[in-house]
Design a protein around this motif. Structure first.
Motif, PDB file in Angstrom:
ATOM      1  N   GLN A 100       8.701  86.101  46.602  1.00  0.00           N
ATOM      2  CA  GLN A 100       8.184  85.631  47.894  1.00  0.00           C
ATOM      3  C   GLN A 100       7.426  86.719  48.635  1.00  0.00           C
ATOM      4  OE1 GLN A 100      11.735  84.200  49.704  1.00  0.00           O
ATOM      5  NE2 GLN A 100      11.667  82.256  48.627  1.00  0.00           N
ATOM      6  N   ILE A 101       8.032  87.921  48.708  1.00  0.00           N
ATOM      7  CA  ILE A 101       7.334  88.948  49.487  1.00  0.00           C
ATOM      8  C   ILE A 101       6.105  89.483  48.757  1.00  0.00           C
ATOM      9  CG2 ILE A 101       9.386  89.669  50.785  1.00  0.00           C
ATOM     10  CD1 ILE A 101       9.478  92.158  49.044  1.00  0.00           C
ATOM     11  N   ARG A 102       6.004  89.237  47.457  1.00  0.00           N
ATOM     12  CA  ARG A 102       4.796  89.659  46.749  1.00  0.00           C
ATOM     13  C   ARG A 102       3.722  88.590  46.807  1.00  0.00           C
ATOM     14  NH1 ARG A 102       6.667  93.569  43.132  1.00  0.00           N
ATOM     15  NH2 ARG A 102       7.087  95.371  44.418  1.00  0.00           N
ATOM     16  N   GLY A 103       3.980  87.557  47.587  1.00  0.00           N
ATOM     17  CA  GLY A 103       2.919  86.589  47.850  1.00  0.00           C
ATOM     18  C   GLY A 103       2.739  85.502  46.810  1.00  0.00           C
ATOM     19  N   ILE A 104       3.762  85.250  45.998  1.00  0.00           N
ATOM     20  CA  ILE A 104       3.664  84.129  45.061  1.00  0.00           C
ATOM     21  C   ILE A 104       3.916  82.829  45.834  1.00  0.00           C
ATOM     22  CG2 ILE A 104       4.756  83.045  43.044  1.00  0.00           C
ATOM     23  CD1 ILE A 104       5.328  85.863  42.022  1.00  0.00           C
ATOM     24  N   SER A 105       3.094  81.822  45.600  1.00  0.00           N
ATOM     25  CA  SER A 105       3.221  80.594  46.389  1.00  0.00           C
ATOM     26  C   SER A 105       4.531  79.890  46.044  1.00  0.00           C
ATOM     27  CB  SER A 105       2.044  79.661  46.117  1.00  0.00           C
ATOM     28  OG  SER A 105       2.163  79.149  44.810  1.00  0.00           O
ATOM     29  N   ARG A 106       5.043  79.155  47.034  1.00  0.00           N
ATOM     30  CA  ARG A 106       6.372  78.575  46.905  1.00  0.00           C
ATOM     31  C   ARG A 106       6.521  77.724  45.641  1.00  0.00           C
ATOM     32  NH1 ARG A 106       8.606  77.036  52.595  1.00  0.00           N
ATOM     33  NH2 ARG A 106       8.121  79.232  52.804  1.00  0.00           N
ATOM     34  N   ALA A 107       5.451  77.015  45.300  1.00  0.00           N
ATOM     35  CA  ALA A 107       5.521  76.122  44.151  1.00  0.00           C
ATOM     36  C   ALA A 107       5.679  76.902  42.842  1.00  0.00           C
ATOM     37  CB  ALA A 107       4.250  75.277  44.097  1.00  0.00           C
ATOM     38  N   ASP A 108       5.179  78.134  42.833  1.00  0.00           N
ATOM     39  CA  ASP A 108       5.191  78.896  41.580  1.00  0.00           C
ATOM     40  C   ASP A 108       6.415  79.797  41.422  1.00  0.00           C
ATOM     41  OD1 ASP A 108       2.848  77.801  40.849  1.00  0.00           O
ATOM     42  OD2 ASP A 108       1.593  79.460  41.575  1.00  0.00           O
ATOM     43  N   VAL A 109       7.198  79.969  42.491  1.00  0.00           N
ATOM     44  CA  VAL A 109       8.279  80.964  42.456  1.00  0.00           C
ATOM     45  C   VAL A 109       9.227  80.721  41.284  1.00  0.00           C
ATOM     46  CG1 VAL A 109      10.339  81.764  43.651  1.00  0.00           C
ATOM     47  CG2 VAL A 109       8.187  81.614  44.878  1.00  0.00           C
ATOM     48  N   THR A 110       9.706  79.495  41.156  1.00  0.00           N
ATOM     49  CA  THR A 110      10.693  79.212  40.122  1.00  0.00           C
ATOM     50  C   THR A 110      10.142  79.500  38.734  1.00  0.00           C
ATOM     51  OG1 THR A 110      11.531  77.485  41.553  1.00  0.00           O
ATOM     52  CG2 THR A 110      12.305  77.455  39.287  1.00  0.00           C
ATOM     53  N   ARG A 111       8.906  79.078  38.510  1.00  0.00           N
ATOM     54  CA  ARG A 111       8.294  79.285  37.196  1.00  0.00           C
ATOM     55  C   ARG A 111       8.153  80.782  36.903  1.00  0.00           C
ATOM     56  NH1 ARG A 111       3.226  79.866  35.591  1.00  0.00           N
ATOM     57  NH2 ARG A 111       2.429  79.563  37.694  1.00  0.00           N
ATOM     58  N   LYS A 112       7.659  81.523  37.892  1.00  0.00           N
ATOM     59  CA  LYS A 112       7.454  82.966  37.700  1.00  0.00           C
ATOM     60  C   LYS A 112       8.780  83.678  37.446  1.00  0.00           C
ATOM     61  CE  LYS A 112       3.020  83.694  38.391  1.00  0.00           C
ATOM     62  NZ  LYS A 112       2.168  84.380  37.411  1.00  0.00           N
ATOM     63  N   VAL A 113       9.806  83.275  38.179  1.00  0.00           N
ATOM     64  CA  VAL A 113      11.101  83.926  38.006  1.00  0.00           C
ATOM     65  C   VAL A 113      11.631  83.640  36.605  1.00  0.00           C
ATOM     66  CG1 VAL A 113      13.510  83.922  38.760  1.00  0.00           C
ATOM     67  CG2 VAL A 113      11.693  83.992  40.457  1.00  0.00           C
ATOM     68  N   ASP A 114      11.524  82.399  36.161  1.00  0.00           N
ATOM     69  CA  ASP A 114      11.986  82.063  34.809  1.00  0.00           C
ATOM     70  C   ASP A 114      11.242  82.876  33.768  1.00  0.00           C
ATOM     71  OD1 ASP A 114      13.801  80.304  35.726  1.00  0.00           O
ATOM     72  OD2 ASP A 114      12.628  78.497  35.334  1.00  0.00           O
ATOM     73  N   GLU A 115       9.928  82.976  33.977  1.00  0.00           N
ATOM     74  CA  GLU A 115       9.092  83.718  33.044  1.00  0.00           C
ATOM     75  C   GLU A 115       9.559  85.157  32.903  1.00  0.00           C
ATOM     76  OE1 GLU A 115       4.871  82.045  33.684  1.00  0.00           O
ATOM     77  OE2 GLU A 115       4.702  84.243  33.709  1.00  0.00           O
ATOM     78  N   VAL A 116       9.814  85.776  34.048  1.00  0.00           N
ATOM     79  CA  VAL A 116      10.140  87.193  34.036  1.00  0.00           C
ATOM     80  C   VAL A 116      11.573  87.415  33.527  1.00  0.00           C
ATOM     81  CG1 VAL A 116      11.062  87.679  36.325  1.00  0.00           C
ATOM     82  CG2 VAL A 116       9.409  89.230  35.298  1.00  0.00           C
ATOM     83  N   LEU A 117      12.456  86.462  33.785  1.00  0.00           N
ATOM     84  CA  LEU A 117      13.824  86.558  33.236  1.00  0.00           C
ATOM     85  C   LEU A 117      13.740  86.584  31.715  1.00  0.00           C
ATOM     86  CD1 LEU A 117      15.896  83.993  35.353  1.00  0.00           C
ATOM     87  CD2 LEU A 117      16.157  86.461  35.340  1.00  0.00           C
ATOM     88  N   ASP A 118      12.819  85.770  31.214  1.00  0.00           N
ATOM     89  CA  ASP A 118      12.629  85.669  29.779  1.00  0.00           C
ATOM     90  C   ASP A 118      12.013  86.948  29.215  1.00  0.00           C
ATOM     91  OD1 ASP A 118      13.017  83.777  27.734  1.00  0.00           O
ATOM     92  OD2 ASP A 118      10.827  83.673  27.498  1.00  0.00           O
ATOM     93  N   ARG A 119      10.965  87.425  29.875  1.00  0.00           N
ATOM     94  CA  ARG A 119      10.253  88.610  29.380  1.00  0.00           C
ATOM     95  C   ARG A 119      11.131  89.854  29.395  1.00  0.00           C
ATOM     96  NH1 ARG A 119       4.597  89.013  32.430  1.00  0.00           N
ATOM     97  NH2 ARG A 119       4.091  90.800  31.121  1.00  0.00           N
ATOM     98  N   CYS A 120      12.037  89.943  30.349  1.00  0.00           N
ATOM     99  CA  CYS A 120      12.862  91.153  30.454  1.00  0.00           C
ATOM    100  C   CYS A 120      14.270  90.931  29.915  1.00  0.00           C
ATOM    101  CB  CYS A 120      12.908  91.627  31.896  1.00  0.00           C
ATOM    102  SG  CYS A 120      11.305  92.039  32.534  1.00  0.00           S
ATOM    103  N   PHE A 121      14.478  89.836  29.233  1.00  0.00           N
ATOM    104  CA  PHE A 121      15.785  89.528  28.633  1.00  0.00           C
ATOM    105  C   PHE A 121      16.911  89.588  29.654  1.00  0.00           C
ATOM    106  CE2 PHE A 121      12.964  91.731  25.673  1.00  0.00           C
ATOM    107  CZ  PHE A 121      12.705  90.699  24.793  1.00  0.00           C
ATOM    108  N   LEU A 122      16.732  88.884  30.739  1.00  0.00           N
ATOM    109  CA  LEU A 122      17.717  88.937  31.818  1.00  0.00           C
ATOM    110  C   LEU A 122      18.407  87.596  32.023  1.00  0.00           C
ATOM    111  CD1 LEU A 122      15.625  90.946  34.410  1.00  0.00           C
ATOM    112  CD2 LEU A 122      17.784  91.699  33.428  1.00  0.00           C
ATOM    113  N   PHE A 123      18.073  86.637  31.164  1.00  0.00           N
ATOM    114  CA  PHE A 123      18.561  85.289  31.408  1.00  0.00           C
ATOM    115  C   PHE A 123      20.091  85.231  31.497  1.00  0.00           C
ATOM    116  CE2 PHE A 123      19.427  80.824  30.402  1.00  0.00           C
ATOM    117  CZ  PHE A 123      18.590  80.234  31.338  1.00  0.00           C
TER     118      PHE A 123
END
Lengths: 249, 256
Positions: A100-123
């Motif tokens: 949110q504070i990095r300016g990702i739009s509300r609609a994209d937050v969930t998708r971006k977070v999932d993506e990054v959890l996956d990329r950094c093996f944090l799921f």
């Protein structure tokens, strides 16, 4: 992508960084090398717009770090020496907050977070509190927060310090993967790290750049260790000599 | 605005995940209940004495005057000590654990950070005020107090708390050490609390100025049931001063 010109930082009479210039183009992973206290962190903090330089300029992604700091902030991902985690938040909550504070739009937050959890093996740890994570996971969450908004430039300050060999290998793999889409500046004092992941090396010592070179050219037939010690110790020797001359020895 | 909301969300989450907010709210309600009970007991005695000799020259005891006003004034003192507990970590903690570096290198303005954090404390203060407001409202079930001073007094408590919180935050932005932040805000707030005490030995403009500057005198009007524009403006200005100093202090750190 990054253009640093005669950057300097003084605290009163103390000179932390006296003259740093280098450049990095798109897709490069720059190893930013130097002994402890050489001014790595100070330089990196200036590039990340955390500290203002005393003199000199730098542009990151085409924007000036002083006059267009907010534009720079939109285009960088930054992992400080200690990952800036809120212990009382879960990994998921934390990454949502950063998104949110990095300016990702509300609609994209969930998708971006999932993506990054996956990329950094944090799921698997997404619902754990940050304060309960091991060092390796903390560092991964730190990298996750730096790349969540797909920044053009990623700045990592000693991302592998204090990790065990296994974790170091994981983190290096992650960094090597980043190069496809981002320009990366990686500060470190671990030489093999530079050799395995970086395409370019900048060595600084006592607040000045002593070497800037593509890694292939620099190490022709020699190990990076030799090159590094030459740069750093010849500097040190000169300093020592002039001191002993001055004191009449 | 989206950024302010994000900071506010994170701040309230921190308050309620760490036990700080629960302890402060519980402590406030506990003390409030105790004082309320004591004042009510004293009022009972006064009423009993009055009914024994109704023509003894005493005015008819008034529930608002004897219970509600005293209750609110005591709570102002409690706030002086509890608010630093809420505000000490606000910025000091961010600086100590390095998360300020994250905020400072994100595309956020310092104003947004300050406002989001202030709204976080405001939320806790709102809950606190609502909780202690239940006691005097209970009086309506068993007696017939005037409702207006009860409600305007609650507004007074809230405004008083918000002003002190913004000052506490300004103090917290000057240090990395939470204990230092807590002690210096407590001293600052206590000084502000007693700022009107030399008035008796002063006269003229100096006395007027001190009376005007005193948050207790200003809150007193609201507790009496008078909602003056002057009082509200005073508290809003005090809040703005605190926010302004916090913003300046953080801006200075960002560029030093």
């Amino acid at each position: 992508m990054i253009e640093v010109k005669k950057l300097a930082k003084k605290y009163g009479d103390y000179v932390a960084v006296s003259d740093v210039s280098f450049s990095a183009s798109k897709g490069e992973i720059v190893g930013f090398l130097g002994p402890n206290g050489a001014g790595k962190t100070t330089t990196i903090r200036m590039l990340a717009t955390y500290l203002p330089p005393s003199s000199g300029t730098a542009t990151v992604a085409g924007y000036d770090i002083q006059t267009q700091a907010d534009e720079v902030r939109r285009r960088i991902g930054y992992l400080p020496e200690t990952p800036p985690l809120y212990g009382e938040m879960t990994v998921l909550e934390y990454l949502r907050f950063v998104a949110q504070i990095r300016g990702i739009s509300r609609a994209d937050v969930t998708r971006k977070v999932d993506e990054v959890l996956d990329r950094c093996f944090l799921f698997d740890v997404r619902n754990k509190l940050c304060q309960h994570l091991s060092r390796g996971y903390r560092q991964r969450v730190g990298i996750a927060q730096a790349i969540i908004h797909d920044p053009e430039v990623i700045i990592l300050d000693e991302p592998t310090s204090g990790l065990d060999p296994r974790q170091i290998i994981d983190i290096r793999k992650m960094i090597a993967n980043l190069a496809q889409h981002h320009t990366v500046i990686l500060s470190t004092h671990i030489l093999p790290e530079v050799q395995t992941v970086c395409t370019k090396v900048v060595i600084i010592n006592r607040g000045r750049v002593v070497v800037e070179s593509q890694i292939g050219e620099l190490t022709k037939g020699r190990s990076l260790e030799q090159v590094f010690l030459e740069c750093v110790s010849s500097e040190g020797l000169q300093g020592g000599e002039s001191q002993s001359l001055a004191s009449g020895v | 605005m989206k950024n302010v909301w994000a900071i506010f969300r994170r701040e309230t989450l921190s308050f309620f995940v760490s036990p700080v907010a629960y302890f402060v709210i519980t402590g406030y309600v506990l003390l409030a209940g105790y004082f309320f009970f004591m004042l009510l007991g004293r009022f009972n005695i006064v009423v009993a004495r009055f009914s024994m000799m109704p023509n003894g020259g005493m005015p008819t005891p008034n529930l608002n005057q004897w219970v509600v006003e005293g209750y609110y004034h005591t709570l102002l003192v409690v706030l002086v000590f509890l608010i630093p507990m809420l505000t000490m970590r606000l910025i000091a903690e961010e600086r100590r654990r390095g998360t300020f570096e994250l905020l400072a290198t994100s595309p956020l303005s310092v104003g947004e950070i300050v406002l989001g954090k202030f709204l976080g404390v405001a939320f806790v203060l709102f809950i606190m005020t609502a909780a202690v407001g239940l006691f005097p409202l209970v009086l309506c079930l068993f007696g017939n107090p005037e409702l207006r001073p009860i409600l305007s007094g609650l507004l007074g408590l809230l405004l008083f708390g918000l002003s002190f919180a913004s000052i506490g935050m300004a103090v917290s932005s000057l240090t990395e050490n939470q204990i230092v932040a807590a002690i210096s805000s407590m001293v600052t707030l206590l000084l502000l609390y007693v700022i009107h005490s030399p008035v008796e030995s002063l006269s003229g403009a100096a006395a007027d100025i001190l009376m005007y500057l005193s948050p207790v005198v200003q809150a007193h009007d609201l507790i009496k049931g008078v909602i003056g524009v002057k009082n509200v403006v005073y508290f809003l200005s005090l809040i703005s001063v605190g926010l302004f100093f916090s913003q300046r202090a953080l801006e200075a750190q960002r560029w030093r």
